[in-house]
Design a protein around this motif. Structure first.
Motif, PDB file in Angstrom:
ATOM      1  N   TYR A  31       0.953  -1.219   0.076  1.00  8.56           N
ATOM      2  CA  TYR A  31       0.362   0.414   0.462  1.00  8.56           C
ATOM      3  C   TYR A  31       0.710   0.979  -0.319  1.00  8.56           C
ATOM      4  CZ  TYR A  31      -3.814  -3.085   2.070  1.00  8.56           C
ATOM      5  OH  TYR A  31      -4.108  -4.319   2.146  1.00  8.56           O
ATOM      6  N   CYS A  32       0.557   3.028  -1.067  1.00  9.27           N
ATOM      7  CA  CYS A  32       0.961   3.230  -0.503  1.00  9.27           C
ATOM      8  C   CYS A  32       0.120   3.995   0.413  1.00  9.27           C
ATOM      9  CB  CYS A  32       0.587   4.082  -1.796  1.00  9.27           C
ATOM     10  SG  CYS A  32       0.264   4.394  -3.225  1.00  9.27           S
ATOM     11  N   ASN A  33       0.739   5.432   1.061  1.00  5.12           N
ATOM     12  CA  ASN A  33      -0.167   6.597   1.521  1.00  5.12           C
ATOM     13  C   ASN A  33       0.892   7.292   2.241  1.00  5.12           C
ATOM     14  OD1 ASN A  33      -2.036   7.872   3.358  1.00  5.12           O
ATOM     15  ND2 ASN A  33      -2.102   5.810   4.713  1.00  5.12           N
ATOM     16  N   LYS A  34       0.049   9.285   2.624  1.00  3.72           N
ATOM     17  CA  LYS A  34       0.895   9.865   2.599  1.00  3.72           C
ATOM     18  C   LYS A  34       1.141   9.806   4.352  1.00  3.72           C
ATOM     19  CE  LYS A  34      -2.713  12.986   2.161  1.00  3.72           C
ATOM     20  NZ  LYS A  34      -3.699  14.099   2.399  1.00  3.72           N
ATOM     21  N   VAL A  35       2.524  10.251   4.340  1.00  4.90           N
ATOM     22  CA  VAL A  35       3.131   9.707   5.705  1.00  4.90           C
ATOM     23  C   VAL A  35       3.451  11.389   6.412  1.00  4.90           C
ATOM     24  CG1 VAL A  35       3.784   7.217   4.918  1.00  4.90           C
ATOM     25  CG2 VAL A  35       5.273   9.188   4.524  1.00  4.90           C
ATOM     26  N   ILE A  36       3.635  10.904   7.654  1.00  2.00           N
ATOM     27  CA  ILE A  36       3.984  12.342   8.242  1.00  2.00           C
ATOM     28  C   ILE A  36       6.224  11.960   8.926  1.00  2.00           C
ATOM     29  CG2 ILE A  36       4.993  13.425  10.561  1.00  2.00           C
ATOM     30  CD1 ILE A  36       1.838  14.587  10.403  1.00  2.00           C
ATOM     31  N   THR A  37       6.999  11.561   9.208  1.00  2.00           N
ATOM     32  CA  THR A  37       8.009  10.912   8.892  1.00  2.00           C
ATOM     33  C   THR A  37       7.722   9.543   8.103  1.00  2.00           C
ATOM     34  OG1 THR A  37       7.224  10.348  10.734  1.00  2.00           O
ATOM     35  CG2 THR A  37       9.059  11.595  10.962  1.00  2.00           C
ATOM     36  N   THR A  38       7.402   8.521   9.074  1.00  2.00           N
ATOM     37  CA  THR A  38       7.417   6.957   8.282  1.00  2.00           C
ATOM     38  C   THR A  38       5.786   6.394   9.130  1.00  2.00           C
ATOM     39  OG1 THR A  38       8.167   5.675  10.627  1.00  2.00           O
ATOM     40  CG2 THR A  38       9.754   6.425   8.219  1.00  2.00           C
ATOM     41  N   ASN A  39       5.113   6.905   9.946  1.00  2.00           N
ATOM     42  CA  ASN A  39       3.575   7.558   9.805  1.00  2.00           C
ATOM     43  C   ASN A  39       2.351   7.865   8.738  1.00  2.00           C
ATOM     44  OD1 ASN A  39       4.505   6.729  12.900  1.00  2.00           O
ATOM     45  ND2 ASN A  39       4.794   8.217  13.162  1.00  2.00           N
ATOM     46  N   PRO A  40       1.504   6.768   8.430  1.00  2.00           N
ATOM     47  CA  PRO A  40       0.608   7.167   7.308  1.00  2.00           C
ATOM     48  C   PRO A  40      -0.003   7.750   7.791  1.00  2.00           C
ATOM     49  CG  PRO A  40       0.283   4.351   7.842  1.00  2.00           C
ATOM     50  CD  PRO A  40       1.299   5.275   9.165  1.00  2.00           C
ATOM     51  N   ILE A  41      -0.879   9.064   7.558  1.00  2.00           N
ATOM     52  CA  ILE A  41      -2.136   9.973   7.410  1.00  2.00           C
ATOM     53  C   ILE A  41      -2.732   9.935   7.170  1.00  2.00           C
ATOM     54  CG2 ILE A  41       0.256  11.223   8.885  1.00  2.00           C
ATOM     55  CD1 ILE A  41      -0.648  12.958   6.684  1.00  2.00           C
ATOM     56  N   GLY A  42      -3.265   9.047   5.737  1.00  2.00           N
ATOM     57  CA  GLY A  42      -4.326   8.843   4.877  1.00  2.00           C
ATOM     58  C   GLY A  42      -4.982   7.777   4.924  1.00  2.00           C
ATOM     59  N   SER A  43      -6.567   7.944   4.133  1.00  2.00           N
ATOM     60  CA  SER A  43      -7.123   6.531   4.400  1.00  2.00           C
ATOM     61  C   SER A  43      -6.171   5.464   2.982  1.00  2.00           C
ATOM     62  CB  SER A  43      -8.146   6.431   3.553  1.00  2.00           C
ATOM     63  OG  SER A  43      -8.498   7.259   2.520  1.00  2.00           O
ATOM     64  N   TRP A  44      -5.909   4.003   3.785  1.00  2.00           N
ATOM     65  CA  TRP A  44      -5.597   2.985   3.120  1.00  2.00           C
ATOM     66  C   TRP A  44      -7.133   2.925   1.034  1.00  2.00           C
ATOM     67  CZ3 TRP A  44      -1.397   2.515   4.469  1.00  2.00           C
ATOM     68  CH2 TRP A  44      -1.471   2.405   5.384  1.00  2.00           C
ATOM     69  N   GLY A  45      -5.400   2.605   0.394  1.00  2.00           N
ATOM     70  CA  GLY A  45      -6.606   2.215  -1.118  1.00  2.00           C
ATOM     71  C   GLY A  45      -6.869   0.589  -0.413  1.00  2.00           C
ATOM     72  N   GLN A  46      -6.978  -0.128  -1.605  1.00  2.00           N
ATOM     73  CA  GLN A  46      -6.922  -1.355  -1.948  1.00  2.00           C
ATOM     74  C   GLN A  46      -5.753  -2.064  -2.367  1.00  2.00           C
ATOM     75  OE1 GLN A  46      -9.281  -2.144  -4.985  1.00  2.00           O
ATOM     76  NE2 GLN A  46     -11.342  -2.180  -4.558  1.00  2.00           N
ATOM     77  N   GLY A  47      -4.179  -1.277  -2.687  1.00  2.00           N
ATOM     78  CA  GLY A  47      -3.285  -2.052  -2.647  1.00  2.00           C
ATOM     79  C   GLY A  47      -2.818  -2.432  -3.587  1.00  2.00           C
ATOM     80  N   THR A  48      -1.978  -3.325  -3.607  1.00  2.00           N
ATOM     81  CA  THR A  48      -1.630  -4.177  -5.184  1.00  2.00           C
ATOM     82  C   THR A  48      -0.243  -6.183  -4.092  1.00  2.00           C
ATOM     83  OG1 THR A  48      -0.236  -4.505  -6.761  1.00  2.00           O
ATOM     84  CG2 THR A  48       0.525  -3.251  -5.659  1.00  2.00           C
ATOM     85  N   GLN A  49      -1.254  -6.695  -4.961  1.00  2.00           N
ATOM     86  CA  GLN A  49      -0.193  -8.086  -3.985  1.00  2.00           C
ATOM     87  C   GLN A  49       0.868  -7.943  -4.797  1.00  2.00           C
ATOM     88  OE1 GLN A  49      -1.720 -10.276  -1.656  1.00  2.00           O
ATOM     89  NE2 GLN A  49      -0.293 -11.455  -2.286  1.00  2.00           N
ATOM     90  N   VAL A  50       1.710  -8.516  -3.695  1.00  2.00           N
ATOM     91  CA  VAL A  50       3.379  -9.441  -4.341  1.00  2.00           C
ATOM     92  C   VAL A  50       3.410 -10.262  -3.819  1.00  2.00           C
ATOM     93  CG1 VAL A  50       5.748  -9.029  -4.232  1.00  2.00           C
ATOM     94  CG2 VAL A  50       4.738  -6.712  -4.987  1.00  2.00           C
ATOM     95  N   THR A  51       3.570 -11.489  -4.635  1.00  2.00           N
ATOM     96  CA  THR A  51       3.749 -12.755  -4.455  1.00  2.00           C
ATOM     97  C   THR A  51       4.961 -13.364  -5.336  1.00  2.00           C
ATOM     98  OG1 THR A  51       1.130 -13.475  -4.774  1.00  2.00           O
ATOM     99  CG2 THR A  51       3.266 -15.194  -4.616  1.00  2.00           C
ATOM    100  N   VAL A  52       5.790 -13.493  -4.482  1.00  2.00           N
ATOM    101  CA  VAL A  52       7.738 -14.310  -4.538  1.00  2.00           C
ATOM    102  C   VAL A  52       7.394 -15.644  -4.222  1.00  2.00           C
ATOM    103  CG1 VAL A  52      10.071 -13.693  -4.404  1.00  2.00           C
ATOM    104  CG2 VAL A  52       8.565 -11.666  -3.883  1.00  2.00           C
ATOM    105  N   SER A  53       7.359 -16.675  -5.599  1.00  2.00           N
ATOM    106  CA  SER A  53       7.544 -18.157  -5.076  1.00  2.00           C
ATOM    107  C   SER A  53       8.991 -18.317  -4.904  1.00  2.00           C
ATOM    108  CB  SER A  53       6.730 -18.224  -6.077  1.00  2.00           C
ATOM    109  OG  SER A  53       7.895 -18.007  -7.507  1.00  2.00           O
ATOM    110  N   SER A  54       9.526 -19.337  -4.025  1.00  2.00           N
ATOM    111  CA  SER A  54      10.636 -19.884  -4.032  1.00  2.00           C
ATOM    112  C   SER A  54      10.350 -21.016  -4.523  1.00  2.00           C
ATOM    113  CB  SER A  54      10.428 -20.617  -1.906  1.00  2.00           C
ATOM    114  OG  SER A  54       9.766 -21.725  -2.152  1.00  2.00           O
TER     115      SER A  54
END
Length: 118
Positions: free
Chosen positions: A95-118
């Protein structure tokens, strides 16, 4: 208001690379800093990286330092997360978000799935 939309996730083998995008719209002039976060199943959301909108300052979580690179293209109002050397433990919804330093301050979107197979 500012809207942030994530994209670019997918399935990749361990050691591979992906580039995520976070497209901003709306009152983008009000953005100071944007961060990437991730949440794996059964785990809390984790800070990954952040960048000032001007691109001058970056922050990284310890687990991704040296492998991930955050950048911003102000002309496209987009923040990128280049992920190299991916590991199965990087599997999560990002997910991405607006932040103050490293703390999120906005609403969350749906995000994007990352899957890493071994």
């Amino acid at each position: 208001q500012v809207q942030l939309v994530e994209s670019g996730g997918g399935l990749v083998q361990a050691g591979g690379s992906l580039r995520l995008s976070c497209a901003a719209s709306g009152r983008t002039f009000s953005i100071y800093r944007v961060g990437w976060f991730r949440q794996a199943p059964g785990k809390e959301r984790e800070f990954v990286a952040a960048i000032s909108w001007s691109g001058g300052t970056t922050y990284y979580g310890d687990s991704v330092k040296g492998r991930f690179t955050i950048s911003v293209d102000n002309a496209k109002n987009t923040v990128y997360l280049q992920m190299n050397g991916l590991k199965p433990e990087d599997t999560a919804v990002y997910y991405c978000n607006k932040v103050i330093t490293t703390n999120p301050i906005g609403s969350w979107g749906q995000g994007t799935q990352v899957t890493v197979s071994s």
